[in-house]
Design an enzyme around this catalytic site. Structure first.
Site, PDB file in Angstrom:
ATOM      1  N   TYR A 241     -47.848   4.091   5.730  1.00 15.21           N
ATOM      2  CA  TYR A 241     -48.721   2.927   5.243  1.00 15.21           C
ATOM      3  C   TYR A 241     -49.989   3.060   5.677  1.00 15.21           C
ATOM      4  CZ  TYR A 241     -50.399  -1.950   5.172  1.00 15.21           C
ATOM      5  OH  TYR A 241     -50.988  -2.896   5.256  1.00 15.21           O
ATOM      6  N   LYS A 245     -53.661   3.920   3.790  1.00 17.41           N
ATOM      7  CA  LYS A 245     -54.737   2.866   3.784  1.00 17.41           C
ATOM      8  C   LYS A 245     -55.902   3.323   4.384  1.00 17.41           C
ATOM      9  CE  LYS A 245     -54.516  -0.856   2.513  1.00 17.41           C
ATOM     10  NZ  LYS A 245     -54.728  -1.578   1.166  1.00 17.41           N
TER      11      LYS A 245
END
Length: 501
Positions: A241, A245
């Site tokens: 994640y 990002k």
């Protein structure tokens, strides 16, 4: 620039056309609701929504956005029906992981490119344990597709991108609000340069390989999840994640050449504290699943450093910061240089109102003693005193002494009785490996040794003047949060009411 009155900020959005991606997500809904309530004379709100086989985008707009409790206050203000907003709020079928954002109608796309003043990108997969191809497609390539689209918008003033403060990985000490440039990696990386195209090729090759081997969907998912974690760690990030990002930020960094670019990095987002009402939340967010597992009696211990700071921020404060940042960016000198067209804001509480892991644990305990969760038969569930395992080594030892002997015993019994206890053995083994994986995924948060500097966010607050009439219209100062009261009266109650129903 002079300090802006809150009323000037509200006026800024009058007559504006805003394009929101990730429109069915938690934060985007709070943002949409706030804008409609704050500035009813906003011109248009384009919402990018993925059509599904079961539901059209109009259905999704109605069922997943307008009908939910969050819009209750707005519905009351508008006499019970939000249909009159349909000429303003326009759902757009699309998908950020595709070229042109999956908006296939050329005429619609052309009209949007002529009209959009502001883009808010809150499309993301926030699952820590996501498949690598999926996380790359949305968080990294999605940002690239959005940037290509934004460059064609003829009157765009600002692109606001919602990231996460944890893009810094396992940072230690005071973590500055600095930008990521293409190719950056983190300390401890085994590869010194991050190339997004290479990463995309690696993910695609692995996927093709698995398909060529006729792997099942389950095997493909597991392998692609493992690949994500492996690639993240090679470059110094703890999970897929935050790694993807960070890539998304790198892709967008150059956009400051074209217009205002705001990168907003919230920490762990929790339920609303005041607006439109206190305690609204949707789904179980980061640490809420720990609260629920403990409340249901499934979690007998907490893993984490009692002294580490858990950085939390209510969702409506994040949205207020977004609203203020866009108006202030537009009011700054339009001919300013590229560097001043890029603003990065950490919005969190670790610097000015820190909360310790140990405090949260006892607040959970106190709330659940007074308001126990109910079992399937509607009976209150009794919880024990929370034990804390304050290092990963302690956690592994605990599992080895308390759980592994039972699983080994089951395995032995299963062999003797010709696989009669196969499902019990498999299920016990699966539960342990699930617990181990969860602990690894949450490790960056529960053993976090960093404090997020929020100097830019503090300066932003200084640029806004509240009038007496509009106190708290745009409050995003976490110093004002009384954590004990917020968790006991608002947040945990919000989880039981809205997330657990």
């Amino acid at each position: 620039m002079h300090a802006m009155e809150e009323i000037e900020i509200v006026q800024y959005f009058e007559g504006k056309t805003i394009f929101i991606t990730g429109a069915t997500g938690f934060l985007a809904k709070i943002f949409l609701e706030k804008i409609l309530r704050l500035q009813p004379n906003v011109k248009k709100l384009f919402l990018l929504i993925r059509p599904t086989t079961e539901r059209s985008i109009e259905q999704r707009l109605h069922e997943e956005i307008f009908s939910i409790d969050l819009f209750r206050v707005l519905r009351e203000e508008m006499g019970g029906d939000l249909r009159s907003l349909l000429d303003k709020v326009i759902p757009i079928p699309g998908d950020i992981s595709h070229d042109n954002l999956g908006i296939f109608d050329p005429e619609l796309r052309h009209n949007m490119l002529q009209e959009i003043d502001i883009i808010v990108n809150s499309a993301a997969t926030t699952n820590f344990d996501e498949r690598y191809d999926v996380a790359l497609g949305i968080n990294a390539l999605g940002a690239m597709h959005l940037e290509n689209f934004a460059r064609k918008c003829s009157k765009l003033e600002t692109l606001l991108h919602v990231s996460t403060a944890y893009v810094h990985g396992n940072g230690v000490g005071l973590i500055p609000e600095r930008s990521f440039r293409k190719g950056d990696t983190l300390d401890g990386a085994k590869i010194s340069y991050l190339d997004i195209n290479t990463e995309t090729e690696i993910a695609n090759d692995r996927l093709r390989e698995l398909q060529a081997q006729n792997s099942t969907e389950k095997e493909i998912t597991r392998a692609m999840k493992d690949l994500g974690i492996e690639r993240a760690m090679l470059h110094g990030w703890p999970n897929t994640y935050v790694f993807t990002k960070a890539m998304g930020e790198m892709v967008l960094e150059k956009f400051k050449e074209v217009a205002n670019l705001i990168i907003l990095r919230p920490t762990i987002i929790t339920s609303t504290i005041t607006e439109p009402f206190a305690g609204w939340i949707e789904g179980l967010r980061t640490l809420d699943s720990i609260f629920v597992a403990y409340g249901k009696g499934k979690l007998k211990f907490f893993v984490g450093d009692p002294e580490s700071t858990l950085d939390m921020i209510p969702g409506d404060m994040v949205v207020n910061c977004m609203v203020a940042a866009m108006a202030v960016a537009a009011a700054s000198c339009p001919n300013s240089d590229e560097e001043s067209r890029l603003s990065i804001y950490h919005i969190g509480s670790s610097k000015c109102n820190p909360l310790k892991f140990a405090d949260i644990k006892w607040l959970m305990h106190r709330f659940l003693i007074e308001n126990p969760l109910l079992d399937g038969r509607g009976k209150p569930i009794t919880i024990g005193q929370p034990t804390t395992l304050n290092s990963m080594a302690t956690f592994h030892r605990y599992i080895a002494t308390h759980y592994l002997p039972f699983v080994k015993g089951l395995q032995f019994v299963n062999v003797i009785f010709c696989n009669h206890f196969e499902s019990a053995y498999t299920s016990a083994r699966r539960r342990i490996s699930h617990a181990m994986r969860l602990a690894d995924l949450y490790k960056p948060y529960i053993f976090f040794q960093g404090i997020f500097d929020d100097a830019n966010t503090k300066n932003l607050r200084k640029k806004i003047r509240s009038s007496q009439t509009s106190v708290n219209l745009l409050n995003f100062d976490p110093k004002h949060v009384e954590w004990d009261e917020y968790f006991l009266k608002t947040h945990f109650a919000g989880i039981t009411k809205y997330a657990l129903k």
